[in-house]
Design an enzyme around this catalytic site. Structure first.
Site, PDB file in Angstrom:
ATOM      1  N   CYS A 164     -32.360   1.459  -7.113  1.00 52.59           N
ATOM      2  CA  CYS A 164     -31.802   1.988  -5.868  1.00 52.59           C
ATOM      3  C   CYS A 164     -30.310   1.653  -5.795  1.00 52.59           C
ATOM      4  O   CYS A 164     -29.930   0.474  -5.798  1.00 52.59           O
ATOM      5  CB  CYS A 164     -32.521   1.405  -4.660  1.00 52.59           C
ATOM      6  SG  CYS A 164     -31.852   2.002  -3.077  1.00 52.59           S
ATOM      7  N   GLY A 177     -35.046  12.139 -13.194  1.00 49.05           N
ATOM      8  CA  GLY A 177     -33.739  12.706 -12.903  1.00 49.05           C
ATOM      9  C   GLY A 177     -33.687  14.202 -13.140  1.00 49.05           C
ATOM     10  O   GLY A 177     -33.950  14.672 -14.244  1.00 49.05           O
TER      11      GLY A 177
END
Length: 323
Positions: free
Chosen positions: A110, A211
């Protein structure tokens, strides 16, 4: 904390060993909760993650446990993702959720400022010894030998540091590693699939790529480019929860499934509404000259859904007032 039963005789690792590319729903704050997990499971999602949960808050507060971790007997396989910065806290949190899930995942990716300033998330990729210790604590303290302990990371500018991190985690007994193919500073830049391939070639445990996965073609492409064992999607699934089943856009049946699941599980309207907007976004944003008929159809669907919800609320008012 609402829970269901678990079969402790099986492991997610068995799924990796079957040889297929696993399709995974990413941990998304506010979004990857039980209702949405129930929806994507209907459309070929193999593994679901909870949203990231701060381990210290989870252990300290009953209210936090009840609001942050809700599951049922059909919500499997399930990985609970924690944000933590010390080994014993992570292990304690893992022991609490172990009877009701299949594994825990340590968030090391994160990039948000609040998380990194608190010692959570992507700052952990710079602390490989701590990550190693945290993985070892979970593996040593959770009694179920089939319970998994994984990590989700971002990459370094110097990829040798990422490989070192992954190899240290592997030596501590990490079950698998999810790699978001961007650095902490990168947001919308292209994903470094070459870096994910390097990491995959450097460890023997399963690796999941993350991703820019927005379609089933992207899943296949990521696998071909990297040789990974699984592919994780986030925003792609928000826009199209049926993506893993091969749909280019959210099918109408998926919308109805979302309505049924939301009503059945008592999903708050704000959550229901946010997901609905995401599902309709791709269709409604297309040029009207190309998709005028489809856009009108979806607008009618959305209007009908809102009317249906209002009617349900009106019908429930007498009972609410009576209570």
């Amino acid at each position: 904390m609402k829970t269901g039963s678990v079969n402790s005789s099986s492991s997610i690792i068995d799924m990796f060993e079957q040889g297929k590319v696993l399709k995974v729903c990413a941990p998304m704050v506010r979004y990857s909760k039980l209702a949405f997990r129930s929806l994507v499971r209907k459309y070929n999602c193999d593994i679901c993650f909870t949203p990231m949960i701060v381990a210290t808050d989870f252990l300290r507060s009953v209210k936090a446990r009840d609001s942050e971790f809700t599951t049922n007997e059909r919500d499997r396989p399930l990985i609970v993702q924690f944000a933590a910065h010390d080994a014993q806290t992570l292990a304690d949190a893992a022991c609490v959720v172990a009877p009701f899930s299949d594994g825990v995942d340590l968030n090391c990716g994160c990039p948000q400022r609040w998380a990194m300033s608190a010692g959570y998330g992507a700052c952990l990729i710079n602390k490989p010894e701590l990550v190693k210790d945290m993985v070892r604590h979970v593996r040593n303290q959770v009694e179920n030998p089939n319970y998994t302990a994984s990590i989700k990371i971002r990459i370094h500018n110097d990829l040798r540091r990422t490989v070192d991190l992954c190899q240290k985690a592997e030596s501590a007994g990490v079950s698998w590693i999810t790699v978001h193919g961007r650095t902490t500073e990168e947001r919308h830049q292209p994903v470094h699939y070459d870096a994910i391939k390097t990491i995959k070639d450097s460890v023997s445990v399963p690796v999941i790529a993350n991703g820019d996965i927005k379609s089933l073609r992207d899943v296949e492409s990521a696998h071909q480019l990297t040789g990974v064992d699984g592919v994780m999607a986030a925003r792609g699934l928000l826009a199209n929860p049926a993506m893993f089943a091969g749909y280019e856009d959210t099918p109408l049946q998926c919308i109805w499934d979302w309505v049924d699941i939301s009503i059945e599980q008592g999903t708050p309207f704000t959550c229901f509404h946010h997901h609905l907007i995401y599902m309709l976004e791709r269709v409604s944003s297309q040029p009207e000259r190309k998709k005028r008929k489809m856009t009108l159809q979806w607008t009618a669907v959305a209007l009908f859904l809102y009317i249906e919800i209002v009617v349900i609320l009106i019908l429930c008012l007498p009972f609410i007032s009576a209570r």
